[in-house]
Scaffold this motif. Structure first.
Motif, mmCIF file in Angstrom:
data_model
loop_
_atom_site.group_PDB
_atom_site.id
_atom_site.type_symbol
_atom_site.label_atom_id
_atom_site.label_comp_id
_atom_site.label_asym_id
_atom_site.label_seq_id
_atom_site.Cartn_x
_atom_site.Cartn_y
_atom_site.Cartn_z
ATOM 1 N N ASN A 9 17.703 47.296 -3.825
ATOM 2 C CA ASN A 9 17.836 48.032 -2.569
ATOM 3 C C ASN A 9 18.749 47.257 -1.623
ATOM 4 O OD1 ASN A 9 17.563 49.508 -0.245
ATOM 5 N ND2 ASN A 9 15.338 49.595 -0.283
ATOM 6 N N PRO A 10 19.875 47.836 -1.205
ATOM 7 C CA PRO A 10 20.786 47.131 -0.289
ATOM 8 C C PRO A 10 20.197 46.904 1.097
ATOM 9 C CG PRO A 10 21.892 48.962 -1.410
ATOM 10 C CD PRO A 10 20.421 49.123 -1.650
ATOM 11 N N ALA A 11 19.039 47.486 1.382
ATOM 12 C CA ALA A 11 18.444 47.389 2.717
ATOM 13 C C ALA A 11 18.183 45.937 3.106
ATOM 14 C CB ALA A 11 17.153 48.195 2.781
ATOM 15 N N TRP A 12 18.478 45.625 4.364
ATOM 16 C CA TRP A 12 18.293 44.272 4.893
ATOM 17 C C TRP A 12 16.932 44.196 5.572
ATOM 18 C CZ3 TRP A 12 21.814 41.663 9.129
ATOM 19 C CH2 TRP A 12 21.591 40.285 9.114
ATOM 20 N N THR A 13 15.906 43.992 4.793
ATOM 21 C CA THR A 13 14.546 43.932 5.311
ATOM 22 C C THR A 13 14.095 42.470 5.402
ATOM 23 O OG1 THR A 13 13.779 44.323 3.034
ATOM 24 C CG2 THR A 13 13.933 46.236 4.484
ATOM 25 N N GLN A 14 12.775 42.251 5.473
ATOM 26 C CA GLN A 14 12.261 40.889 5.576
ATOM 27 C C GLN A 14 12.320 40.216 4.203
ATOM 28 O OE1 GLN A 14 12.333 39.757 8.653
ATOM 29 N NE2 GLN A 14 10.234 39.041 8.716
ATOM 30 N N SER A 29 15.404 35.359 1.161
ATOM 31 C CA SER A 29 16.678 34.671 1.357
ATOM 32 C C SER A 29 17.797 35.706 1.451
ATOM 33 C CB SER A 29 16.960 33.702 0.197
ATOM 34 O OG SER A 29 18.311 33.286 0.186
ATOM 35 N N GLU A 30 18.561 35.674 2.544
ATOM 36 C CA GLU A 30 19.687 36.592 2.684
ATOM 37 C C GLU A 30 20.741 36.323 1.614
ATOM 38 O OE1 GLU A 30 18.259 35.104 5.186
ATOM 39 O OE2 GLU A 30 17.688 36.688 6.605
ATOM 40 N N ALA A 31 20.950 35.049 1.265
ATOM 41 C CA ALA A 31 21.942 34.707 0.248
ATOM 42 C C ALA A 31 21.550 35.285 -1.114
ATOM 43 C CB ALA A 31 22.089 33.183 0.152
ATOM 44 N N TRP A 32 20.261 35.163 -1.464
ATOM 45 C CA TRP A 32 19.783 35.710 -2.737
ATOM 46 C C TRP A 32 19.908 37.227 -2.746
ATOM 47 C CZ3 TRP A 32 19.094 35.066 -7.592
ATOM 48 C CH2 TRP A 32 18.181 35.827 -8.318
ATOM 49 N N HIS A 33 19.592 37.854 -1.638
ATOM 50 C CA HIS A 33 19.722 39.310 -1.524
ATOM 51 C C HIS A 33 21.174 39.721 -1.741
ATOM 52 C CE1 HIS A 33 20.001 43.251 0.520
ATOM 53 N NE2 HIS A 33 18.729 43.382 0.189
ATOM 54 N N PHE A 34 22.108 38.955 -1.174
ATOM 55 C CA PHE A 34 23.529 39.258 -1.317
ATOM 56 C C PHE A 34 23.981 39.090 -2.769
ATOM 57 C CE2 PHE A 34 28.040 37.955 -1.105
ATOM 58 C CZ PHE A 34 28.565 39.084 -0.500
ATOM 59 N N VAL A 68 38.665 47.729 1.024
ATOM 60 C CA VAL A 68 38.760 46.724 -0.044
ATOM 61 C C VAL A 68 37.500 45.865 -0.062
ATOM 62 C CG1 VAL A 68 40.061 44.748 -0.928
ATOM 63 C CG2 VAL A 68 41.274 46.701 0.081
ATOM 64 N N VAL A 69 37.002 45.512 1.118
ATOM 65 C CA VAL A 69 35.768 44.725 1.209
ATOM 66 C C VAL A 69 34.612 45.486 0.570
ATOM 67 C CG1 VAL A 69 34.099 43.677 2.789
ATOM 68 C CG2 VAL A 69 36.551 43.570 3.299
ATOM 69 N N LEU A 70 34.504 46.754 0.868
ATOM 70 C CA LEU A 70 33.421 47.575 0.315
ATOM 71 C C LEU A 70 33.566 47.721 -1.197
ATOM 72 C CD1 LEU A 70 33.370 50.233 3.156
ATOM 73 C CD2 LEU A 70 31.729 48.393 2.790
ATOM 74 N N TRP A 71 34.792 47.835 -1.677
ATOM 75 C CA TRP A 71 35.002 47.873 -3.129
ATOM 76 C C TRP A 71 34.559 46.566 -3.772
ATOM 77 C CZ3 TRP A 71 40.700 50.006 -2.762
ATOM 78 C CH2 TRP A 71 40.645 51.387 -2.532
ATOM 79 N N MET A 72 34.900 45.443 -3.138
ATOM 80 C CA MET A 72 34.524 44.143 -3.705
ATOM 81 C C MET A 72 33.002 43.947 -3.700
ATOM 82 S SD MET A 72 37.245 42.774 -4.829
ATOM 83 C CE MET A 72 37.751 44.453 -5.212
ATOM 84 N N LEU A 73 32.304 44.646 -2.810
ATOM 85 C CA LEU A 73 30.843 44.608 -2.817
ATOM 86 C C LEU A 73 30.265 45.559 -3.859
ATOM 87 C CD1 LEU A 73 30.027 44.523 1.025
ATOM 88 C CD2 LEU A 73 30.101 42.609 -0.586
ATOM 89 N N GLY A 74 31.146 46.256 -4.555
ATOM 90 C CA GLY A 74 30.718 47.129 -5.639
ATOM 91 C C GLY A 74 30.354 48.536 -5.220
ATOM 92 N N SER A 85 21.452 48.414 6.230
ATOM 93 C CA SER A 85 21.908 47.195 5.566
ATOM 94 C C SER A 85 22.971 46.481 6.398
ATOM 95 C CB SER A 85 22.483 47.560 4.192
ATOM 96 O OG SER A 85 23.098 46.465 3.567
ATOM 97 N N TYR A 86 23.223 45.217 6.045
ATOM 98 C CA TYR A 86 24.341 44.495 6.651
ATOM 99 C C TYR A 86 25.666 45.125 6.227
ATOM 100 C CZ TYR A 86 23.375 42.089 2.188
ATOM 101 O OH TYR A 86 23.066 41.812 0.878
ATOM 102 N N VAL A 87 25.630 45.920 5.170
ATOM 103 C CA VAL A 87 26.831 46.628 4.725
ATOM 104 C C VAL A 87 27.235 47.692 5.746
ATOM 105 C CG1 VAL A 87 27.840 47.990 2.831
ATOM 106 C CG2 VAL A 87 26.183 46.206 2.324
ATOM 107 N N ASP A 88 26.277 48.140 6.567
ATOM 108 C CA ASP A 88 26.580 49.150 7.582
ATOM 109 C C ASP A 88 27.734 48.720 8.485
ATOM 110 O OD1 ASP A 88 24.334 50.293 6.510
ATOM 111 O OD2 ASP A 88 23.068 50.030 8.283
ATOM 112 N N ALA A 89 27.821 47.425 8.783
ATOM 113 C CA ALA A 89 28.836 46.929 9.726
ATOM 114 C C ALA A 89 30.257 47.203 9.228
ATOM 115 C CB ALA A 89 28.625 45.448 10.005
ATOM 116 N N PRO A 90 30.637 46.732 8.016
ATOM 117 C CA PRO A 90 31.996 47.056 7.557
ATOM 118 C C PRO A 90 32.199 48.547 7.320
ATOM 119 C CG PRO A 90 30.743 45.957 5.815
ATOM 120 C CD PRO A 90 29.956 45.820 7.082
#
Length: 359
Positions: free
Chosen positions: A251-256, A259-264, A83-89, A116-121
């Motif tokens: 790109n969902p990749a969590w690079t440098q 802002s992490e919030a803006w990326h999200f 469900v979390v992954l669905w809510m992330l689109g 990505s940070y998405v890898d965790a869930p």
């Protein structure tokens, strides 16, 4: 002598190929109102999983595997994370699920390419594995309760040395009566080796399968970074899990990132995000690979690179740390590199040796 000039324009840690566009701004106007309810549903779902896992692990020693019944509840609760992954689109396709059972039977260690940070869930939903990470992760609100029942192994990260001083380790916290996280103060490898050596490892009544990201950090998903050998020194078969994010407007990749919030926010404001997961058959090390973890790591990396259709990059976690220490990142629009004065030369390169990096 190898060049110490680092090209920021072709770095897997600096995403410059998916800039923020007018079309994305329009899409954000349309989708942003839906972001809040989607985010709240995701948080509610994670909270439910956290409550279940907290009850499961309540008053249970962190250094003892969960009982079969308790582990069964963990495996049930992990399914809610879709469900979390669905809510992330995300639309997710998985190939090779049958290889998970084979890996558990062999007592394997799972490895995946970290993007990505998405890898965790994703990995929690896929395996509910026992991860290995920094002790700071064990203090993240809500998340710490989710991973509690996964019986992850945490270690104290080293502080970066200053002025040539030796690296220091944060002092270990005083033991608590009922700790909720297994934080290793000695050798992580010894703890992992002990776990994988138990006959019940990876099976009901034993510790969950260990899962590690041998790259040690996230790249941009367009190539594989050099693998570290932590997952391969254990001498166990390895279950390669290949993650391929479809890169479109963002790109969902969590690079440098700036802002992490803006990326999200950008991630949440795509029409659809796509992830393809390919689980390869467990790789049993040959006698040569069992004797040399570097050879084993390179072999698995090559297999994953061919599966993903990605090149093997001559860049590593050390390059990421160098950029991070030098405060080199991409601006909010994703169009140019930001850095303190004198760090990036006019040709877009950084002289790592000049700044005392990667000597």
């Amino acid at each position: 002598m190898a060049s110490t000039k680092y090209d920021t324009r072709n770095s897997p840690f600096l995403e410059l190929q998916t800039p923020f566009t007018d079309a994305e701004a329009l899409r954000m106007v349309i989708l942003l109102p839906l972001m809040i309810p989607r985010f709240l549903i995701a948080v509610l779902t994670v909270s439910i999983v956290a409550i279940i896992n907290t009850i499961v692990a309540w008053n249970w020693p962190v250094d003892k595997p969960l009982s079969v019944k308790r582990r069964a509840l963990v495996l049930w609760s992990k399914e809610l994370l879709i469900v979390v992954l669905w809510m992330l689109g995300f639309k997710i396709t998985v190939k090779g699920r049958e290889n998970i059972a084979k890996a558990e039977e062999l007592g394997s260690v799972a490895v995946f390419n970290h993007v990505s940070y998405v890898d965790a869930p994703v990995m929690m939903w896929l395996l509910a594995p026992s991860g290995v990470g920094k002790s700071s992760v064990s203090n993240i609100p809500i998340i710490k309760h989710v991973v509690r029942a996964y019986q992850a192994v945490f270690f104290h990260e080293q502080r970066p040395p200053k002025d040539g001083a030796a690296a220091s380790v944060k002092p270990a916290p005083k033991p608590k009566k009922n700790p909720v996280a297994y934080i290793v103060t000695g050798s992580v490898t010894e703890v992992l080796q002990k776990r994988v050596s138990e006959p019940s490892y990876g099976k009901p009544g034993g510790f969950p399968m260990i899962c590690m990201a041998p790259e040690g950090t996230c790249g941009d998903g367009r190539g594989l970074l050099e693998f570290r050998t932590g997952a391969f020194v254990l001498g166990r078969p390895v279950l390669p899990i290949c993650l391929k994010y479809r890169i479109k407007g963002h790109n969902p990749a969590w690079t440098q990132v700036y802002s992490e919030a803006w990326h999200f926010v950008r991630l949440m404001c795509q029409w659809r995000n796509e992830l393809e997961i390919t689980i390869l058959p467990p790789v049993v090390p040959s006698p040569e690979q069992a004797a040399d973890p570097r050879v084993f790591a390179d072999h698995v990396r090559s297999l994953m690179g061919r599966t993903l259709g990605l090149p093997l990059l001559e860049q590593s976690h050390a390059h990421f740390l160098a950029l991070k220490k030098l405060k080199v990142m991409v601006d909010w629009s994703g169009t140019f590199v930001l850095a303190p004065p004198g760090v990036v030369d006019k040709d877009g390169t950084v002289d790592l040796a000049k700044h005392g990096m990667l000597k």
